[in-house]
Design a protein around this motif. Sequence first.
Motif, PDB file in Angstrom:
ATOM      1  N   ASN A 152      -4.812   9.487   3.565  1.00 54.98           N
ATOM      2  CA  ASN A 152      -3.918  10.327   3.912  1.00 54.98           C
ATOM      3  C   ASN A 152      -2.927   9.371   4.743  1.00 54.98           C
ATOM      4  O   ASN A 152      -1.496   9.520   4.320  1.00 54.98           O
ATOM      5  CB  ASN A 152      -4.243  11.360   4.765  1.00 54.98           C
ATOM      6  N   LEU A 153      -3.158   8.722   5.611  1.00 48.56           N
ATOM      7  CA  LEU A 153      -2.285   8.113   6.540  1.00 48.56           C
ATOM      8  C   LEU A 153      -1.486   6.992   5.913  1.00 48.56           C
ATOM      9  O   LEU A 153      -0.290   6.955   5.777  1.00 48.56           O
ATOM     10  CB  LEU A 153      -3.094   7.489   7.826  1.00 48.56           C
ATOM     11  N   LEU A 154      -2.225   5.878   5.320  1.00 44.00           N
ATOM     12  CA  LEU A 154      -1.495   4.980   4.380  1.00 44.00           C
ATOM     13  C   LEU A 154      -0.425   5.549   3.151  1.00 44.00           C
ATOM     14  O   LEU A 154       0.621   5.070   3.193  1.00 44.00           O
ATOM     15  CB  LEU A 154      -2.532   4.129   3.963  1.00 44.00           C
ATOM     16  N   GLN A 155      -1.123   6.564   2.695  1.00 42.10           N
ATOM     17  CA  GLN A 155      -0.042   6.999   1.586  1.00 42.10           C
ATOM     18  C   GLN A 155       1.045   7.711   2.140  1.00 42.10           C
ATOM     19  O   GLN A 155       2.174   7.746   1.487  1.00 42.10           O
ATOM     20  CB  GLN A 155      -0.914   8.106   0.505  1.00 42.10           C
ATOM     21  N   SER A 156       0.947   8.273   3.580  1.00 37.81           N
ATOM     22  CA  SER A 156       2.301   8.856   4.011  1.00 37.81           C
ATOM     23  C   SER A 156       3.260   7.871   4.343  1.00 37.81           C
ATOM     24  O   SER A 156       4.431   8.192   4.387  1.00 37.81           O
ATOM     25  CB  SER A 156       1.684   9.731   5.487  1.00 37.81           C
ATOM     26  N   ILE A 157       2.688   7.011   5.084  1.00 38.50           N
ATOM     27  CA  ILE A 157       3.584   5.776   5.583  1.00 38.50           C
ATOM     28  C   ILE A 157       4.229   5.141   4.391  1.00 38.50           C
ATOM     29  O   ILE A 157       5.592   5.025   4.197  1.00 38.50           O
ATOM     30  CB  ILE A 157       2.855   4.682   6.095  1.00 38.50           C
ATOM     31  N   ALA A 158       3.732   5.162   3.103  1.00 39.13           N
ATOM     32  CA  ALA A 158       4.311   4.679   1.881  1.00 39.13           C
ATOM     33  C   ALA A 158       5.390   5.583   1.268  1.00 39.13           C
ATOM     34  O   ALA A 158       6.365   5.243   1.062  1.00 39.13           O
ATOM     35  CB  ALA A 158       3.254   4.162   0.780  1.00 39.13           C
ATOM     36  N   ALA A 159       4.985   6.672   1.317  1.00 39.56           N
ATOM     37  CA  ALA A 159       5.839   8.057   0.677  1.00 39.56           C
ATOM     38  C   ALA A 159       7.215   7.842   1.763  1.00 39.56           C
ATOM     39  O   ALA A 159       8.307   8.242   1.298  1.00 39.56           O
ATOM     40  CB  ALA A 159       5.099   9.167   0.885  1.00 39.56           C
ATOM     41  N   ALA A 160       7.070   7.718   2.882  1.00 36.62           N
ATOM     42  CA  ALA A 160       8.259   7.906   3.771  1.00 36.62           C
ATOM     43  C   ALA A 160       9.251   6.778   3.500  1.00 36.62           C
ATOM     44  O   ALA A 160      10.300   6.738   3.737  1.00 36.62           O
ATOM     45  CB  ALA A 160       7.672   7.770   5.141  1.00 36.62           C
ATOM     46  N   ARG A 161       8.534   5.661   3.171  1.00 37.97           N
ATOM     47  CA  ARG A 161       9.500   4.431   2.487  1.00 37.97           C
ATOM     48  C   ARG A 161      10.241   4.147   1.400  1.00 37.97           C
ATOM     49  O   ARG A 161      10.654   3.360   0.840  1.00 37.97           O
ATOM     50  CB  ARG A 161       8.684   3.093   3.073  1.00 37.97           C
TER      51      ARG A 161
ATOM     52  N   LEU B   4       5.311   7.685  -8.784  1.00 38.27           N
ATOM     53  CA  LEU B   4       4.071   6.874  -8.611  1.00 38.27           C
ATOM     54  C   LEU B   4       4.152   5.276  -9.015  1.00 38.27           C
ATOM     55  O   LEU B   4       3.624   4.481  -8.278  1.00 38.27           O
ATOM     56  CB  LEU B   4       3.160   7.158  -9.655  1.00 38.27           C
ATOM     57  N   VAL B   5       4.913   4.893  -9.825  1.00 39.84           N
ATOM     58  CA  VAL B   5       5.519   3.415  -9.909  1.00 39.84           C
ATOM     59  C   VAL B   5       6.101   2.899  -8.677  1.00 39.84           C
ATOM     60  O   VAL B   5       5.918   1.665  -8.229  1.00 39.84           O
ATOM     61  CB  VAL B   5       6.158   3.187 -11.187  1.00 39.84           C
ATOM     62  N   ARG B   6       7.170   3.844  -8.043  1.00 46.46           N
ATOM     63  CA  ARG B   6       7.732   3.241  -6.978  1.00 46.46           C
ATOM     64  C   ARG B   6       6.736   3.059  -5.888  1.00 46.46           C
ATOM     65  O   ARG B   6       6.638   2.059  -5.057  1.00 46.46           O
ATOM     66  CB  ARG B   6       8.810   4.147  -6.632  1.00 46.46           C
ATOM     67  N   LEU B   7       5.941   4.020  -5.756  1.00 45.33           N
ATOM     68  CA  LEU B   7       4.846   3.839  -4.562  1.00 45.33           C
ATOM     69  C   LEU B   7       3.955   2.763  -4.703  1.00 45.33           C
ATOM     70  O   LEU B   7       3.403   2.049  -3.655  1.00 45.33           O
ATOM     71  CB  LEU B   7       4.118   5.283  -4.455  1.00 45.33           C
ATOM     72  N   ALA B   8       3.772   2.722  -6.041  1.00 45.02           N
ATOM     73  CA  ALA B   8       2.956   1.466  -6.204  1.00 45.02           C
ATOM     74  C   ALA B   8       3.288  -0.003  -5.825  1.00 45.02           C
ATOM     75  O   ALA B   8       2.404  -0.993  -5.894  1.00 45.02           O
ATOM     76  CB  ALA B   8       2.169   1.373  -7.855  1.00 45.02           C
ATOM     77  N   ARG B   9       4.428  -0.023  -5.852  1.00 47.34           N
ATOM     78  CA  ARG B   9       5.166  -1.301  -5.205  1.00 47.34           C
ATOM     79  C   ARG B   9       4.906  -1.574  -3.683  1.00 47.34           C
ATOM     80  O   ARG B   9       4.957  -2.754  -3.247  1.00 47.34           O
ATOM     81  CB  ARG B   9       6.637  -1.374  -5.586  1.00 47.34           C
ATOM     82  N   HIS B  10       4.298  -0.707  -3.195  1.00 45.16           N
ATOM     83  CA  HIS B  10       3.750  -0.808  -1.798  1.00 45.16           C
ATOM     84  C   HIS B  10       2.570  -1.103  -1.558  1.00 45.16           C
ATOM     85  O   HIS B  10       1.616  -0.451  -1.974  1.00 45.16           O
ATOM     86  CB  HIS B  10       4.169   0.387  -0.855  1.00 45.16           C
ATOM     87  N   LYS B  11       2.393  -2.217  -0.928  1.00 42.41           N
ATOM     88  CA  LYS B  11       1.018  -2.348  -0.769  1.00 42.41           C
ATOM     89  C   LYS B  11       0.106  -1.479   0.257  1.00 42.41           C
ATOM     90  O   LYS B  11      -0.940  -1.022  -0.154  1.00 42.41           O
ATOM     91  CB  LYS B  11       0.787  -3.799   0.169  1.00 42.41           C
ATOM     92  N   THR B  12       0.964  -0.855   1.185  1.00 46.19           N
ATOM     93  CA  THR B  12       0.070   0.345   2.082  1.00 46.19           C
ATOM     94  C   THR B  12      -0.180   1.355   0.942  1.00 46.19           C
ATOM     95  O   THR B  12      -1.268   1.752   1.235  1.00 46.19           O
ATOM     96  CB  THR B  12       1.104   0.607   2.979  1.00 46.19           C
ATOM     97  N   TYR B  13       0.628   1.668   0.168  1.00 47.93           N
ATOM     98  CA  TYR B  13       0.240   2.976  -0.911  1.00 47.93           C
ATOM     99  C   TYR B  13      -0.866   2.499  -1.784  1.00 47.93           C
ATOM    100  O   TYR B  13      -2.274   3.281  -1.992  1.00 47.93           O
ATOM    101  CB  TYR B  13       1.485   3.314  -1.634  1.00 47.93           C
ATOM    102  N   LEU B  14      -1.204   1.207  -2.080  1.00 52.01           N
ATOM    103  CA  LEU B  14      -2.211   0.670  -2.892  1.00 52.01           C
ATOM    104  C   LEU B  14      -3.394   0.694  -2.300  1.00 52.01           C
ATOM    105  O   LEU B  14      -4.504   1.147  -2.917  1.00 52.01           O
ATOM    106  CB  LEU B  14      -1.813  -0.553  -3.546  1.00 52.01           C
TER     107      LEU B  14
END
Length: 296
Positions: free
Chosen positions: A19-28, A40-50
């Motif tokens: 929850n924490l890591l995906q929240s950080i990625a979603a905010a960016r 989901l493709v945009r989020l997948a570009r963030h290592k934090t989200y992955l």
Amino acid sequence: MSPGWFFLTAMIGMYGVANLLQSIAAARTTAHHTLDPALLVRLARHKTYLVGLLCQTLGFLLAFVARRDLPLFLVQSSVAAGLGVTAVLGVLVLKWRLPPAEIALLVLLCLGLAALVISAQPHPSRDIGLTGEIALALALVGVAGLGFLAAKVHGAPGSVALGALAGLSFGAAAIASRPLANAHSVDAFITSPLLYILVAHSLVAQLLLGLAMQRGSTTAAVAAMDAASAIPPAIIGLVFLGDKVRPGLGWLAGVGFVATLAAVIGMTFFAEPQHHHATGRHRRPDQFVGTRRAQD
């Protein structure tokens, strides 16, 4: 002692970190206002989200194995305990400031979960049957349709609405996984329609959750998700899947479930946004700690 208890504990930790890591990625990530899979493709570009997605996948697998023996009302409520882990990590890592009401609700969440753990009785699941499979497939269509409408809602209401819809899909996936976890062979597992219903619901839920986290409070989005993913599986598990409560402890299970549910619903009202999207730029979640927007 059932090994499901170990899987349940590990699941709570994994979901909290996810929850924490995906929240950080979603905010960016650039805010989306439609049910667009490109998010989901945009989020997948963030290592934090992955990494967060990996933790969520591990949490899902741990929950899947735990449902082999443990009742849905316990496992689904325990998913909400991951929210407590998220809040603690947010305070320690991102310097979130939790209001007193939210801290009280987290304590209530822990007490409710403890009551459920004491009252739950491990037991294998019954088969859900063709009627149940059709109902779960229709639920997928319904949630996706409502998701298109909810994606147009901005701010905290949109966060709660999308989080709740994500919870309904995650709950449907949980219902499918309870009997699926008791498949007697690999062939039966792979050929079961429940496997593909589970995957479809999980993907839709993941997209809805990503949208929800972009619109306001992480705690509000996840709390709405947890509330919506707890009630239907708990009822269906007890009525149709053979979930059991220890003899004489039905009252404790009821109190624990109500306390857990009240805590997660309460968080949708008291939780403050930890981040939001500023026009034309992206800011770190911790830059908005302890503040509430005048307008969403």
